[in-house]
Design an enzyme around this catalytic site. Structure first.
Site, PDB file in Angstrom:
ATOM      1  CD  GLN A  46      11.492  -5.413   2.910  1.00  0.00           C
ATOM      2  OE1 GLN A  46      10.908  -5.113   1.880  1.00  0.00           O
ATOM      3  NE2 GLN A  46      10.962  -5.223   4.109  1.00  0.00           N
TER       4      GLN A  46
ATOM      5  CE1 TYR B 205      13.278   1.460  -8.158  1.00  0.00           C
ATOM      6  CE2 TYR B 205      12.438  -0.588  -9.068  1.00  0.00           C
ATOM      7  CZ  TYR B 205      12.284   0.764  -8.820  1.00  0.00           C
ATOM      8  OH  TYR B 205      11.139   1.401  -9.208  1.00  0.00           O
TER       9      TYR B 205
ATOM     10  CB  SER C 257       9.197   7.020 -13.834  1.00  0.00           C
ATOM     11  OG  SER C 257       8.702   6.811 -12.518  1.00  0.00           O
TER      12      SER C 257
ATOM     13  CD  GLN D  33       6.908   2.404 -12.627  1.00  0.00           C
ATOM     14  OE1 GLN D  33       7.621   2.239 -11.651  1.00  0.00           O
ATOM     15  NE2 GLN D  33       6.929   1.573 -13.667  1.00  0.00           N
TER      16      GLN D  33
ATOM     17  CB  ALA E 271       0.227   5.430   0.467  1.00  0.00           C
TER      18      ALA E 271
END
Length: 331
Positions: A27, A54, A152, A178, A211
């Site tokens: 984005q 990512y 994580s 994480q 969330a």
């Protein structure tokens, strides 16, 4: 800005940090990334979170270009990467010693830095012995490519095993974890990890404090166009919202709205401030696709003082998901 120690480590990170999951490369382009990073940095944020998985490394590339263009002094910020999902090839994923090193070198190139401040094992790897991963991370620390390594979404048992191996073999132990942590997901951070805070001194860089946007209240009347749950590739988030459990969570959020209104704050600020009340949270990772969104989230720091014991009790009564323990954080 408030600064907190990363567990028992000497490194102090901003209580709010900026992450790139879903946003950078999806984005957010380079121009917007520079604006977001500069705004965050000017507000006192000194930790930027990323991962090889990512957007297949594009997120790290954009962040690296943005940091380089802004000319941020390297001794004033910390940047992270995570290793696990590097590609489709058999050697391009997991936590083998080879992939741990290859992924680190690739992240350094994309982020345009000489070392990673934080390097996470993005998930546990059932095909790789934990000892192999601990040794691989220790090698990177000794080489000066990584300052602190962590995990994580590992279990407390797996983290404890990593610490035991490091102690026995005189290797560098993990510093931080994480995990996902928010009003709707509490057990791991508040219950399972409890023995790790005072013992090994675990730091936590929590993700998804809202969330995936649910706690902002924007999904109370459906899924808006262009929102995270409307993005291609994130159908699993939308399916989770539409499930029976997801609808029950939305009902909890509806009940939180009047309390937020009474306190004179948004649901977003209430949710972020609630996370910040936990002293075992080293930093709350924000995800923003727009400048206005980031600027609004930064205002949550001022909301923390309003969450006194009485308010926290009312929140617990609404959520009805507090893990059993001797005393609650924030008291």
């Amino acid at each position: 800005m408030e600064y907190r120690r990363l567990g028992k480590a000497g490194l102090k990170v901003s209580a709010l940090s900026l992450g790139s999951w879903v946003t950078f490369g999806k984005q957010v382009d380079l121009k917007d990334a520079k604006t977001l990073l500069k705004t965050a940095y000017d507000a006192g944020i000194n930790f930027f979170d990323n991962a090889e998985g990512y957007e297949a490394g594009e997120s790290e590339r954009i962040m690296g270009e943005a940091i380089n263009a802004l000319g941020l002094p390297r001794d004033t910020f910390a940047v992270s990467s995570k290793v696990f999902w590097g590609g489709d090839g058999v050697m391009q994923k997991g936590l083998s010693a080879k992939h741990v090193r290859d992924a680190c070198d690739a992240a350094l190139q994309r982020l345009k830095v000489d070392y990673l401040d934080l390097y996470f094992c993005h998930r546990p790897d059932i095909d790789t012995p934990i000892e192999e991963t601990v040794r691989a991370m220790d090698n990177l620390v000794r080489q000066g490519k990584v300052m602190y390594w962590g995990t994580s979404e590992w279990s407390a048992q797996q983290i404890t095993e990593a610490h035991a191996i490091a102690r026995q073999e005189h290797l560098t132990p993990p510093t931080m974890e994480q995990p996902q942590y928010n009003m709707l997901n509490r057990h791991k951070v508040e219950a399972e990890f409890r023995p790790l805070y005072d013992g090994p001194g675990l730091g936590t860089t929590i993700f998804s404090p809202l969330a995936s946007g649910l706690l902002t209240g924007k999904y109370l009347d459906g899924i808006p166009d262009g929102s995270r749950l409307d993005l291609p590739g994130y159908e699993w988030l939308r399916d989770a919202l539409l499930s029976d459990d997801g609808q029950q969570r939305l009902e909890k959020i509806r009940q939180l709205k009047p309390l937020a209104d009474e306190l004179g704050m948004s649901l977003t600020h209430l949710a972020l401030a609630w996370c910040l009340k936990n002293p075992n949270v080293s930093t709350v990772i924000l995800g923003a696709s727009r400048l206005e969104q980031l600027e609004d989230n930064l205002g949550a720091l001022d909301a923390v003082a309003k969450l006194d014991t009485a308010v926290m009790d009312r929140i617990d009564a609404i959520l009805d998901n507090r893990p059993p323990k001797p005393e609650r954080f924030g008291q």
